[in-house]
Design an enzyme around this catalytic site. Structure first.
Site, mmCIF file in Angstrom:
data_model
loop_
_atom_site.group_PDB
_atom_site.id
_atom_site.type_symbol
_atom_site.label_atom_id
_atom_site.label_comp_id
_atom_site.label_asym_id
_atom_site.label_seq_id
_atom_site.Cartn_x
_atom_site.Cartn_y
_atom_site.Cartn_z
ATOM 1 N N HIS A 145 -8.013 -35.573 0.299
ATOM 2 C CA HIS A 145 -8.702 -36.630 -0.464
ATOM 3 C C HIS A 145 -8.191 -38.023 -0.092
ATOM 4 O O HIS A 145 -8.977 -38.966 0.041
ATOM 5 C CB HIS A 145 -8.553 -36.379 -1.968
ATOM 6 N N GLN B 245 -24.707 -21.674 -5.125
ATOM 7 C CA GLN B 245 -23.596 -21.054 -4.406
ATOM 8 C C GLN B 245 -22.726 -20.223 -5.334
ATOM 9 O O GLN B 245 -22.823 -20.331 -6.552
ATOM 10 C CB GLN B 245 -22.724 -22.154 -3.774
ATOM 11 N N ASP C 1 -15.071 -31.284 -7.231
ATOM 12 C CA ASP C 1 -13.753 -31.045 -7.840
ATOM 13 C C ASP C 1 -13.164 -32.317 -8.443
ATOM 14 O O ASP C 1 -12.189 -32.280 -9.182
ATOM 15 C CB ASP C 1 -12.787 -30.466 -6.798
ATOM 16 N N ASP D 185 -29.392 -33.740 -5.123
ATOM 17 C CA ASP D 185 -29.131 -33.598 -3.693
ATOM 18 C C ASP D 185 -28.776 -34.958 -3.083
ATOM 19 O O ASP D 185 -29.543 -35.925 -3.193
ATOM 20 C CB ASP D 185 -30.385 -33.022 -3.006
ATOM 21 N N ASP E 190 -18.128 -35.972 0.821
ATOM 22 C CA ASP E 190 -17.145 -34.915 0.532
ATOM 23 C C ASP E 190 -17.924 -33.631 0.286
ATOM 24 O O ASP E 190 -17.989 -33.122 -0.828
ATOM 25 C CB ASP E 190 -16.329 -35.317 -0.709
ATOM 26 N N GLY E 191 -18.577 -33.170 1.353
ATOM 27 C CA GLY E 191 -19.486 -32.033 1.228
ATOM 28 C C GLY E 191 -18.882 -30.742 1.731
ATOM 29 O O GLY E 191 -17.749 -30.698 2.218
ATOM 30 N N ASP F 22 -19.305 -26.999 4.061
ATOM 31 C CA ASP F 22 -19.587 -26.708 5.480
ATOM 32 C C ASP F 22 -21.099 -26.757 5.757
ATOM 33 O O ASP F 22 -21.906 -26.708 4.820
ATOM 34 C CB ASP F 22 -19.043 -25.312 5.833
ATOM 35 N N GLU G 131 -23.659 -35.138 -6.961
ATOM 36 C CA GLU G 131 -23.226 -33.759 -6.718
ATOM 37 C C GLU G 131 -24.398 -32.841 -7.026
ATOM 38 O O GLU G 131 -25.025 -32.957 -8.089
ATOM 39 C CB GLU G 131 -22.022 -33.431 -7.601
HETATM 40 N N1 SAM Z 1 -13.298 -30.678 0.612
HETATM 41 C C1 SAM Z 1 -14.198 -29.652 0.562
HETATM 42 C C2 SAM Z 1 -14.520 -29.132 1.926
HETATM 43 O O1 SAM Z 1 -14.279 -29.855 2.883
HETATM 44 O O2 SAM Z 1 -14.916 -27.989 2.049
HETATM 45 C C3 SAM Z 1 -15.429 -30.065 -0.199
HETATM 46 C C4 SAM Z 1 -15.135 -30.132 -1.589
HETATM 47 S S1 SAM Z 1 -16.401 -30.493 -2.705
HETATM 48 C C5 SAM Z 1 -16.128 -29.279 -3.851
HETATM 49 C C6 SAM Z 1 -17.940 -30.071 -1.945
HETATM 50 C C7 SAM Z 1 -19.116 -30.291 -2.873
HETATM 51 O O3 SAM Z 1 -20.297 -30.632 -2.131
HETATM 52 C C8 SAM Z 1 -19.499 -29.040 -3.686
HETATM 53 O O4 SAM Z 1 -19.241 -29.275 -5.047
HETATM 54 C C9 SAM Z 1 -20.984 -28.825 -3.398
HETATM 55 O O5 SAM Z 1 -21.722 -28.385 -4.508
HETATM 56 C C10 SAM Z 1 -21.388 -30.237 -2.951
HETATM 57 N N2 SAM Z 1 -22.628 -30.289 -2.175
HETATM 58 C C11 SAM Z 1 -23.037 -29.401 -1.229
HETATM 59 N N3 SAM Z 1 -24.256 -29.762 -0.762
HETATM 60 C C12 SAM Z 1 -24.611 -30.909 -1.424
HETATM 61 C C13 SAM Z 1 -25.753 -31.770 -1.377
HETATM 62 N N4 SAM Z 1 -26.771 -31.516 -0.529
HETATM 63 N N5 SAM Z 1 -25.762 -32.875 -2.164
HETATM 64 C C14 SAM Z 1 -24.721 -33.133 -3.017
HETATM 65 N N6 SAM Z 1 -23.617 -32.340 -3.124
HETATM 66 C C15 SAM Z 1 -23.567 -31.248 -2.331
#
Ligand code: SAM
Length: 284
Positions: A63, A32, A87, A138, A157-158, A160, A107
């Site tokens: 959070h 991304q 984060d 993943d 905490d993923g 969209d 993550e």
């Molecule tokens: N609070 C934020 C939101 O609601 O948009 C999310 C914050 S956090 C930074 C989201 C994290 O999910 C990102 O760092 C992203 O890389 C991670 N992420 C996305 N897809 C993922 C997956 N399949 N497995 C693990 N982490 C993932």
């Protein structure tokens, strides 16, 4: 993108613009686009693929609501899994609970963690805690493993439901999270805006209901996110989210920016449009 503004374009129907005081990090990872910048109103902000993810000014709203309702209503709160959360804000809140013996964070994008460690230390302040085990990978593949010890609490905490985060909205992923929970365990996740992402919100509710016997969405403000009206959902096998461990809650309550025992109860009160929408969901 206009250099002086960060513009989150929502479905080409709505745009949230933040004036940028300074760009600190701009990169494209394997998964991304990653941007970190300073803004007047929200302070330092993380954006992924042009979507505002977290900010210094409002991250506690999000959070604290994601983490504490599950941590105080699960039977135990010793072994915890966080999926996503690059984060570091969710990890910080989980590790405020002295009951936690081990926390695994999975993550997918190590570059997000590195960029946040460099530029968003105010949010990710618990990276060095000895209880934390960081796995870069993943989250969906991780919970599909059947060789893991069960977790008391699993927190999603993923991002969209596009890009790397899409797999984290599938019925199979929810079923695997259910299978990784210990007896009396709780799965909690951010479940989108019940107002501006109504389709996503109700799809999540329907899929969670197929995997868990007890599913309770809850609500609160998230000033940075489109519409500012947000939801999280508490899912389990029979854990009542209002049956809280008061000692666990009291131990973290005073130091919270937003969350407390009254907010906890109020958050689970469903507005009428949600009640009607849930009642209309197809069963079975
Ligand atoms: N609070 C934020 C939101 O609601 O948009 C999310 C914050 S956090 C930074 C989201 C994290 O999910 C990102 O760092 C992203 O890389 C991670 N992420 C996305 N897809 C993922 C997956 N399949 N497995 C693990 N982490 C993932």
């Amino acid at each position: 993108m206009n250099q002086d503004w960060h513009e989150e374009n929502y479905r080409d129907l709505m745009c949230v613009g933040l004036r940028v005081q300074r760009w600190l990090y701009r990169g494209q990872s394997e998964f991304q686009r990653i941007d970190i910048f300073d803004s007047e109103i929200f302070g330092r902000v993380l954006s992924l693929d042009g979507v505002l993810n977290t900010s210094e000014a409002d991250e506690a709203f999000y959070h604290e609501q994601l983490v504490h309702p599950a941590m105080v209503s699960a039977k135990h709160a010793k072994r915890v899994l966080v999926i996503g959360g690059g984060d570091g804000g969710s990890v910080r809140e989980v590790l405020r609970h002295s009951s936690v013996e081990s926390l695994v964070m999975v993550e997918i994008d190590g570059e997000v963690i590195d960029a946040c460690k460099l530029h968003l230390r105010s949010i990710g302040s618990a990276w060095d805690d000895a209880r934390l085990q960081l796995v870069i990978g993943d989250g969906a593949a991780y919970v599909a493993r059947d060789d893991l010890d069960p977790f008391d609490v699993i927190l999603l905490d993923g991002t969209d439901p596009e890009g790397p985060g899409e797999v984290l909205y599938s019925a199979e992923f929810y079923a695997n999270c259910r299978a990784r929970l210990a007896e009396g365990g709780v799965f909690a996740l951010q479940s989108a805006s019940p107002f501006i992402q109504r389709d996503v919100f109700f799809r999540i509710q329907q899929r969670l209901r197929a995997a868990f016997s007890t599913v309770h969405p809850y609500f609160g403000p998230a000033p940075l996110y489109c519409s500012g009206v947000w939801s999280w959902t508490h899912a389990s096998e029979g854990q009542d989210p209002l049956e809280v461990n008061l000692a666990r809650l009291a131990a973290i309550e005073a130091d919270c920016f937003y969350y407390n025992r009254q907010i906890h109860r109020a958050a689970f009160v469903q507005p009428n449009f949600v009640r009607k929408g849930l009642a209309a969901l197809p069963t079975g």
